[in-house]
Structure formats: structure tokens, C-alpha cells
Design an enzyme around this catalytic site. Structure first.
Site, short mmCIF file in Angstrom:
data_model
loop_
_atom_site.label_atom_id
_atom_site.label_comp_id
_atom_site.label_asym_id
_atom_site.label_seq_id
_atom_site.Cartn_x
_atom_site.Cartn_y
_atom_site.Cartn_z
N HIS A 1 1.25 -23.10 33.67
CA HIS A 1 0.36 -22.28 32.84
C HIS A 1 0.35 -22.79 31.40
O HIS A 1 -0.72 -22.92 30.79
CB HIS A 1 0.84 -20.82 32.88
N GLU A 2 1.53 -23.11 30.87
CA GLU A 2 1.59 -23.61 29.50
C GLU A 2 0.98 -25.01 29.40
O GLU A 2 0.33 -25.34 28.40
CB GLU A 2 3.05 -23.62 29.01
N HIS B 1 -2.66 -24.69 28.98
CA HIS B 1 -3.05 -24.47 27.59
C HIS B 1 -3.11 -25.80 26.84
O HIS B 1 -4.01 -26.04 26.02
CB HIS B 1 -2.05 -23.55 26.90
N GLU C 1 -6.39 -16.81 28.58
CA GLU C 1 -5.28 -16.58 29.50
C GLU C 1 -5.77 -16.62 30.95
O GLU C 1 -5.11 -17.19 31.82
CB GLU C 1 -4.61 -15.24 29.20
#
Length: 646
Positions: free
Chosen positions: A185-186, A189, A272
Site C-alpha cells: 500500500h505504501e 503511494h 487511499e
């Protein structure tokens, strides 16, 4: 929407935010103007002799709304100094990139080779594997020791100064699969360009917040002031001015913070959802990310953060660091995120309260790549051939080798070893230069590294390169600059740069540039029409590399790329001659193309991929050249799906 289109959408949203910010500053200046004139009017009236008849009713109102250019100029200057100074101060504090943000949250860096225990080694392995498999430079890794909640964030101005921070609660309460989902997930980003937007928002928000802080501190300071009882004393007037000024700063600044947080929250919620979807695409495993979110719902600590600046970090975090109303929520509701990944989830978190127990060693990089289905390039429908660099799983490096590459001097020796020539005379000159610039022992170590690396395939050598670059980043700024300069000399020692050398220097240049040197993400990018010749050259180098002996086939491949690079208008140009498509020409062209917007960089990378596969076969050299191009343009290597024929 493709990755590159999302990058451009982020840029457009940032421009909107800049407009909002500018409008907020203008409104704040107007508010300060009116407030300061009101304060001056009140003080003037209060200072009048009480025995004197006040005949001008509405005089204060006249003073408030009367036009005074000089007063407005002074007010604007003070407002700009307060807000702009706060913004610049915060930006300067983040000049070190993601590491500065991690340190501000109480993070402790986990240095490869000095990780404390199994959990930290597991985290390092996951981050390294994810970075190497996705074509993103390995970020610095931090653990937030004082945070028992399950959370994480990625921060930084670019791919090469990124940092990933994970809370102690996430390390201890998540399984490897779940932690992998959080890290993915990071990384989403990072790849989606959110870090730059988020880091910019931190500076802007602090700039507006500082006005409120100054006002509050000014009012609090008045508690310690004493006013003389003499009616003729001016002390009361001074206190009144100070109090009203502090009140005005606090009210106006608080209103600015209110609207700034609304903007921040609305942008953050959408990104998100995007990061969750990208993480699933990246890992091919929605259960890991869903499991991490379920453990947050089951934990008594949830995702709560204790650090003082948790509100500033809200839009960076994996999950909300504090409970907020839906209006100011930086993340979508937890259940909504889980049901995006697991539509059948009922909301019962009971099975997720038990802490997973894992004693087995962390999987190797090869198992990660196999599980993730990583591939750099895939042929269009109708062809099963893949890039040789992508078809094989990433090799697992021995733990001892990983630890060695984490030491700055050993990492530098490995980089120099990768650049040592096969020609004995050239290599002797290179060794002498290393001995002069560094040390004789380092020159000998570079020779030993060369012997070891010669037996490795290209994929393993690239993995060594990535880890060695991260090791050299532990040097002092002068040491990093010296290493980069020496690497350039070694690469040019034989007066010819290979594709691997271009990749190596590009990776080093991005990772080792001085702290605070950040390319202008918000500066005006070059229009595509101004780089037609450079695009033609890059496509030409790709075409001639794939067709070294067939000019007609090379031109056909070049045309395949041209029709996919419509924004540049290259179709009106003839194909460059082979002699004008050397690696030196390619390097000069790429330096100029670095000024393009991400959307057009992505279009160029996609066009190059069509050039490469025009003959139905992909070579390792072609794959390496595309990787070097992506690295020099500060873009992640695109997923295989983006190379499918339209």
C-alpha cells in the site's frame, strides 16, 4: 486511468490546491487588513480623553473600511512573512526527504545489517523485495517504537529520497502476508506520486497553522503582564492592542486551518482508495491487505498514533491516526475499505484479535517475485515471450552479502567493482584512480568484488547494484558526492558507456544527489513540442539497438513508437541516422526530457516499449535500456499490463 494519467491528475489537483491556497492567503490578508484597522480604531477611541465629547459616531467603522493602500501593503507584507515563513520553515525541515518526516514522528532507522531481531529483519526483507521487484529504489526504513497502534506511512519528495515508516504495533501484530499488504500500500503511494503531493501539503498546512499558533501564544503571554493603575499610563492600551492582535491571528489562522484540513481530507480519501487498489494489483493478494485492516478493527489500539504531529501526518498514514468526523477524515471508513477487498466481510473482527505467530524465516526475494507475479515487460496478446529480465524471478542474495552491502565502504567497493573494465590496461588505470580518490584497500576490494560479480547473471548484478547504492547513501554528503564523481570517471575510462553503466550511473545520480536538491515538481514543465528531436533520438536508439543490422526493420520499429508518441509530433521528422543515435546522444536527450511532465514521460516510455517489441522479441539489452530510461526520468518501471498492445 493509467499510472501516468494518475500522475497528471495529481498535478492538476495540486494546481487546484495552489489556487485554493492563494485564495486563502488573499482572504487572510483582507481579514488582517480589516482586523488591524478595527484594532487601531478601537485603540484610538479608547485613548481619547474621557472629558472630551466624542462627536463622530461610526468613526471606527469608517477607519475599518476606509481604503488605505499603505496600510494594505504593510498588512500584506506581515501576512506573507508569517504564512510564507512558516511554509518555508516547514519545507526546509523536510529537505532531507522522507527521513525528516519519519524522524519528526519519532522514527528510528533500521539500517541493513544492524536490524534488531527477527521482526525488523523481516520488515527490511519485505521492503527490499518489494522495491527490487517493482523497479523502485529501496527506500529508507524506519520503525516508530512508541506507537502500539497498527499504522505506517511513506514520505519523501521523490522516488529516491523516500522513506517507509512502520509502527511497532504493526511489526508485532501483523503476519508477514499482512505486513506485505501494508508495505505494498505504501509503495503504491510512492509509485502513484502521492509522496510529493503529501509532503507539499505538510508545508502548506504548517504555514497556515503558524498564524493560529502565534496568536494563541501572544494571548497566553499576556497572563504574565501587569498593567499600571495609572489612567494616564499607556500600558492598558498596549495590552489591549496585543490581546486583540493575538485574537485576530488566532481566529483568522484557525479559520484558515479549518479549510486547509477540508482540502487535505478530501484529497487524501480518494488517494487511499487508489492506493488500496494499486496494492492489490501489485501483490495479486487482496487477503493480505484486507487482513491488516481487519486487525486494525480488532485491536484495542486500532491505528491510533501518539506522536505530537499526528494531525499533520494524517494524509500520509495507512489508517487514521486519530478519530475525526467524516468531514475531516483523512481516510475512507474502515469497513468500506475492507469490503472493497472482501465484499463478504460481515464486520465481525473477533477472529482477528489473536496475534499471529511466525517463527519461520522470511521468504526469499525469488519467492516474493513468484508470488507477486512480477514481470517488467509482457508481449502483446498472441505472443507469450517475456523479457529475459522479467521472466526469471529475482534471485535471493545470501544474508551475509546483504549485510556486507549495507556497510558504506563495502557498498562503494561493490559499485566500483561493477564498473571495472575487462581490459587489463583500462582496469589498471581504474584501480589507480580508486586508490588515489579513496584508498588502496578499497581499490583491492573493488577488484575482489569484480571477481565475485563476474559469476553472477545480470539480474543478480542489478540487485547488488540497488542494495549497494542504498549502502553508499549511509556515507556523509561529501562521501556520496565523491563516490558518484568517481563512478562517472570509471565508467568513462574506456571512453564508452555500456547499457549497464548507464543504468548504474542513473541510479546513483538519483539516490546520491545532495540533500535538498529536488527537481521542480511544481515548476512549469517542458511542452512536448519542444523536445521532438530528443524523442526521435531516444526512439532511434531503441530501434537500432533491437535491429543492429537491418536498417529497414529499425525504421519500422521506430515508426511503431512514433505513432504511440502523438503528443510530441515526431511523425513529421525523419528517423535519425544510426551515427546520431549513440549512447552519448541518448544521454544528452534524456537529460532534456527530464523536464517533461510525468504524463508525457509515461507516453514516451510506452512508445519505447512498442519499439522494443516490434520484432516480436525482447533482449536483455533492450530491457536494461528501458530500465535506465525510467530511472533517469525518475519514473518507476511500468507494470507489464501497460505494454499490452492497444
Amino acid at each position: 486511468m493509467t499510472f501516468f494519467a494518475r500522475q497528471e491528475a495529481a498535478r492538476r489537483r495540486t494546481r487546484v490546491l495552489l489556487v485554493y491556497y492563494a485564495a486563502a492567503v488573499v482572504l487572510i490578508v483582507c481579514a488582517f487588513y480589516l482586523a488591524s484597522r478595527a484594532i487601531a480604531g478601537l485603540v484610538t477611541e479608547a485613548a481619547r480623553d474621557e472629558s472630551r465629547e466624542v462627536s463622530g459616531r461610526g468613526r471606527v467603522g469608517f477607519q475599518v473600511f476606509a481604503w488605505d493602500p499603505l496600510w494594505l501593503l504593510v498588512t500584506a507584507g506581515v501576512s506573507a512573512a508569517v504564512i510564507g515563513g512558516g511554509t518555508l520553515y516547514r519545507r526546509a525541515s523536510l529537505a532531507e526527504g522522507g527521513a525528516a518526516v519519519a524522524h519528526s514522528a519519532g522514527g528510528r532507522e533500521i539500517v541493513p545489517g544492524r536490524a534488531d531481531g527477527f521482526l525488523e529483519r523481516r520488515l527490511l526483507n519485505i521492503v527490499e523485495e518489494a522495491a527490487l521487484a517493482s523497479g523502485v529504489p529501496v527506500p529508507r526504513v524506519f520503525v516508530l517504537e512508541e506507537e502500539p497502534g497498527i499504522n505506517a506511512f511513506a514520505a519523501g519528495f521523490s522516488l529516491h529520497d523516500a522513506a517507509v515508516a512502520v509502527t511497532r504495533g504493526a511489526l508485532e501484530r501483523l503476519s508477514r502476508e499482512e505486513l506485505h499488504g501494508v508495505v505494498a500500500h505504501e509503495f503504491s503511494h510512492i509509485k502513484n506520486g502521492d509522496m510529493r503531493l503529501n509532503s507539499w501539503l505538510l508545508g502548506v498546512l504548517f504555514g497556515i497553522l503558524v498564524t493560529s499558533i502565534l496568536g494563541r501564544q501572544l494571548m497566553l503571554a499576556l497572563r504574565f503582564m501587569r498593567v499600571s493603575g495609572n489612567r494616564k499610563s499607556s500600558g492598558g492600551g498596549i495590552v489591549l492592542i496585543a490581546f486583540l492582535s493575538g485574537l485576530a491571528l488566532w481566529v483568522i489562522g484557525s479559520a484558515g486551518v479549518f479549510f486547509a484540513r477540508l482540502i487535505q481530507a478530501s484529497v487524501s480519501r480518494q488517494r487511499e482508495f487508489l492506493a488500496d487498489a494499486s496494492a492489490v494489483q501489485f501483490t495479486r493478494n487482496p487477503s493480505g491487505l484486507a487482513g491488516a485492516l481487519k486487525r486494525i478493527g480488532a485491536s484495542s489500539f486500532g491505528s491510533a498514533m501518539r506522536c505530537a504531529n499526528r494531525s499533520e501526518l494524517a494524509h500520509l498514514l495507512f489508517s487514521p491516526g486519530a478519530s475525526l468526523s467524516s468531514l475531516f477524515a483523512s481516510h475512507p471508513p474502515l469497513l468500506a475499505r475492507i469490503r472493497q477487498l472482501d465484499p463478504g466481510f460481515t464486520g465481525d473482527f473477533t477472529p482477528w484479535r489473536a496475534v499471529p505467530r511466525e517463527a519461520a524465516p522470511a521468504p526469499t526475494a525469488s519467492s516474493f517475485a513468484a508470488a507477486a507475479g512480477v514481470s517488467a515487460l509482457r508481449m502483446p496478446a498472441g505472443g507469450d515471450a517475456e523479457s529475459p529480465a522479467a521472466a526469471r524471478a529475482l534471485p535471493a542474495l545470501e544474508p551475509g552479502l546483504r549485510e556486507t552491502l549495507a556497510r558504506p565502504e563495502d557498498a562503494a567497493a561493490a559499485l566500483y567493482g561493477l564498473l571495472l573494465s575487462g581490459d587489463e590496461d583500462v582496469r589498471q588505470r581504474q584501480r589507480s584512480r580508486i586508490a588515489v580518490a579513496e584508498a588502496t584497500a578499497l581499490a583491492a576490494a573493488a577488484e575482489r568484488w569484480r571477481d565475485v560479480l563476474q559469476g553472477m547473471d545480470r539480474i543478480t548484478r542489478r540487485q547488488v547494484l540497488d542494495l549497494a547504492v542504498e549502502g553508499v547513501r549511509q556515507r556523509t554528503p561529501d562521501g556520496r558526492a565523491a563516490c558518484l564523481a568517481l563512478a562517472r570517471e570509471l565508467a568513462d575510462a574506456d571512453r564508452e558507456r555500456s547499457l549497464f553503466e548507464a543504468l548504474l550511473l542513473g541510479r546513483m545520480q538519483r539516490a546520491l544527489r545532495p540533500a535538498g536538491v529536488v527537481r521542480g515538481f511544481y515548476g512549469k514543465p517542458l511542452p512536448p513540442a519542444r523536445v521532438q528531436d530528443e524523442v526521435a533520438t531516444v526512439l532511434g536508439v531503441m530501434a537500432y539497438l533491437g535491429q543492429p543490422h537491418d536498417a529497414a526493420a529499425a525504421e519500422a520499429a521506430w515508426r511503431e513508437g512514433v505513432v504511440r508518441a502523438t503528443s510530441f509530433g515526431v511523425g513529421r521528422l525523419p528517423m535519425p541516422a544510426r551515427r546520431a543515435c549513440t549512447l552519448a546522444d541518448w544521454d544528452a536527450a534524456v537529460q532534456r526530457l527530464d523536464g517533461l511532465a510525468p504524463l508525457f514521460k509515461g507516453e514516451l516510455l510506452n512508445a519505447c516499449s512498442f519499439v522494443m517489441r516490434a520484432d516480436g522479441a525482447l533482449t536483455e539489452d533492450e530491457t536494461e535500456l528501458l530500465r535506465a530510461l525510467a530511472d533517469l526520468l525518475d519514473m518507476p518501471l511500468p507494470d507489464g499490463s501497460r505494454f499490452q498492445a492497444a
